[in-house]
Write an enzyme that holds these catalytic residues in place. Structure first.
Site, PDB file in Angstrom:
ATOM      1  N   GLU A   1      35.924 -24.417  -0.857  1.00 49.97           N
ATOM      2  CA  GLU A   1      36.625 -23.199  -0.420  1.00 49.97           C
ATOM      3  C   GLU A   1      35.539 -22.162  -0.183  1.00 49.97           C
ATOM      4  O   GLU A   1      34.986 -21.623  -1.142  1.00 49.97           O
ATOM      5  CB  GLU A   1      37.596 -22.720  -1.505  1.00 49.97           C
ATOM      6  CG  GLU A   1      38.763 -23.652  -1.780  1.00 49.97           C
ATOM      7  CD  GLU A   1      39.808 -23.646  -0.681  1.00 49.97           C
ATOM      8  OE1 GLU A   1      39.747 -22.766   0.210  1.00 49.97           O
ATOM      9  OE2 GLU A   1      40.670 -24.528  -0.693  1.00 49.97           O
TER      10      GLU A   1
ATOM     11  N   CYS B   1      37.659 -13.354   0.054  1.00 49.28           N
ATOM     12  CA  CYS B   1      37.237 -14.292   1.107  1.00 49.28           C
ATOM     13  C   CYS B   1      38.091 -14.091   2.349  1.00 49.28           C
ATOM     14  O   CYS B   1      37.652 -14.383   3.456  1.00 49.28           O
ATOM     15  CB  CYS B   1      37.333 -15.722   0.609  1.00 49.28           C
ATOM     16  SG  CYS B   1      38.942 -16.138  -0.048  1.00 49.28           S
TER      17      CYS B   1
END
Ligand code: NAD
Length: 524
Positions: free
Chosen positions: A255, A289
């Site tokens: 990720e 993110c």
């Protein structure tokens, strides 16, 4: 973090003077970014300590993996109760190491984790149920697939959401029957230790081990023989993790970073879009993110959109207690933010709000708005990970889409319009793992929706059934329903097998009646 002596200076020592002892630092410090004050000194764990933790987790996996999904759920709900009993202390710990606002910690860290545990408690068992599969040609067989735990999962997490991004893979791996070794970020290790304590307090053996340290400890975990690595962090480190994992073919779930675009169409609800944009750029001081890091606004509404954005930005309360955004978390990240702004300004961008650190101790950076930006600037192409909002004018949504897709990243993205068909058309063509329509970021908060990136934003998914299966091995099983003395294709191979094969192949796969009926002729 270990320091070895300089060989050159060691050689220059006179033989009569005893050499300086080699200083080995086996600890590191963690700081409160709001003030710069020291929080704790934490152990830097060696590869040997990591391997021991993996051994303990492997021993615990024997009993944990043999529990039913229901029994594992019962235990993990106890862990959630333990979390709920310690919410206030957890919020203190998270805010002290990250500098984020308390309300932000409650919603994006603790509530998000409770929700994910709830989703897997309710829906996970179905995702891991065995499923039968058609045996196709072999009608006398039975076939099915089953999901089994992988063993021990190594979880390596970042500092921006140190609780959610550790707990999400940890609990998902546990629901799937694995045990876990967690290596939290060296910037937020006490949050990682608090997670370890939650599992100790709701004790069920050694199912979660926490190892502390920096990149070396992380790499030791990757090389420790765990059965899968779930890594959340930067693209740069993600590539290193994948390369190290390749040595032992350890599977990886990555990720990674993003540079999420927002496309604002001329018919968007301007009040909502501008408020959403300001929130998407600045929440958690831009250190998400999925922070919106690039804005493409149709030229006909560019000016009114910008005016609203500047008004909203001026209203942001930035302070340590009860404001809208807190400090940044990690010193070197502020330097990246400053370098991206400087690069943009040197190429013609204008700073129309903020642009600098606050003049006070700690890691505080003003919410910053930039215009006259383009894709020659790092602010539009590289992950900034700070409170910066670069806005670019585009002629139409198609140009916005083209620029949005002009990126090595593909994590989240958003399109803002009142035209549903246009929204769907753009959403379907955005090169991203996730898309929000008339909203941003929050799709992550739906635990049934798989989350992850395309391009260099990652490999694999968390959340949803896909997330649970990431931590499972699928085993395909076939059994013989009607067991005769032999199978047709066993030795000795019957002479008739060729003809039978061709005739049945034509009958089964021919798309026209005449192909299906075509007779078998030996040698063509
Ligand atoms: P980072 O890559 O610097 O560090 C992440 C973790 O990797 C830390 O625990 C670190 O100690 C460890 N590490 C460092 N070197 C290693 C090595 N060689 N081998 C193994 N582990 C190693 O990332 P960060 O600065 O902590 O976090 C910010 C980054 O994370 C941003 O790029 C952000 O976009 C990304 N992120 C992605 C997601 C997502 O879900 N896609 C979520 C949050 C953050």
């Amino acid at each position: 973090m270990s320091i070895t002596s300089d060989p050159k200076s060691a050689m220059s020592q006179s033989s009569t003077v005893p050499p300086e002892p080699i200083e080995v630092i086996e600890s590191f410090e963690t700081f409160d970014p709001r003030t710069g004050s020291l929080i704790a000194e934490i152990e830097q764990m060696s590869a040997a300590q990591v391997n021991k933790a993996v051994d303990r987790a492997r021993n615990a996996a024997v009993a944990w993996s043999s529990l039913t999904y229901k029994d594992r759920t019962r235990h993990l709900l106890k862990v959630r109760d333990q979390l709920l009993n310690s919410v206030e202390e957890l919020v203190d710990t998270i805010c002290a190491e990250t500098g984020k606002q308390r309300a932000e910690a409650v919603t994006t860290e603790l509530m998000a984790v409770c929700e994910t545990i709830g989703w897997y408690a309710k829906n996970g068992s179905r995702a891991l149920e065995s499923q039968s599969v058609s045996p196709g040609l072999m009608a006398h067989k039975k076939a099915w697939k089953r999901y089994e735990p992988l063993g021990v999962i190594g979880v390596i997490s970042p500092w921006n959401y140190p609780f959610t991004l550790s707990m999400t893979p940890v609990i998902t791996a546990l629901f799937a029957g694995n045990t876990v070794v967690l290596k939290p970020s060296e910037v937020t290790p006490t949050v990682g230790l608090a997670i370890g304590k939650l599992f100790e307090d709701a004790s069920w053996g050694d199912i979660v081990q926490v190892v502390t340290g920096g990149g070396e400890t992380g790499e030791a975990l990757v090389r420790s023989g765990v059965d899968k690595i779930c890594f959340t962090g930067s693209v740069r480190t993600g590539k290193r993790v994948m390369a190290a994992a390749a040595d032992s073919l350890t599977p990886v779930l990555l990720e990674l970073g993003g540079k999420d675009p927002m496309i604002v169409c001329a018919d968007a609800d301007l009040a909502r879009a501008s408020k959403g944009a300001v929130w998407g750029a600045f929440q958690n001081s831009g250190q998400t993110c999925m922070s919106v890091e690039r804005f493409y606004v149709e030229e006909s509404i560019f000016q009114p959109f910008l005016e609203r954005v500047l008004k909203e930005t001026a209203l942001i309360r930035q302070n340590a207690t009860g404001g809208d955004i807190g400090s940044m978390t990690f010193g070197p990240q502020i330097e990246i933010v400053e370098s991206h702004i400087a690069d943009a300004v040197s190429k013609g961008a204008r700073v129309v709000a903020g642009g600098k650190r606050l003049d006070q101790p700690g890691l505080w950076f003003e919410p910053t708005v930039l215009i006259d930006v383009d894709h020659t600037m790092s602010i539009m192409t590289e992950e900034t990970f700070g409170p910066v909002m670069p806005i670019m004018s585009v002629t139409d949504p198609e140009e916005g889409l083209r620029l949005a897709n002009d990126s090595i990243y593909g994590l989240n993205s958003s399109v803002w319009t009142s035209d549903h068909d246009l929204a769907i058309s753009i959403a379907n063509r955005l090169e991203a793992g996730n898309v929000c329509i008339n909203d941003c970021i929050v799709s992550y908060a739906i635990p049934g929706l798989p989350f992850g990136g395309v391009k260099q934003s990652g490999i694999g998914r968390v959340h949803g059934p896909e997330g649970l299966r990431e931590f499972s091995a699928v085993k395909s099983v076939m059994s013989t329903r009607v067991a005769t003395a032999r199978e047709l294709w066993w030795f000795p191979v019957p002479q008739a097998l060729e003809g039978l094969g061709i005739t049945s192949m034509r009958a089964r796969f021919g798309s026209t009646f005449s192909t299906r009926m075509k007779r078998y002729k030996k040698n063509g």
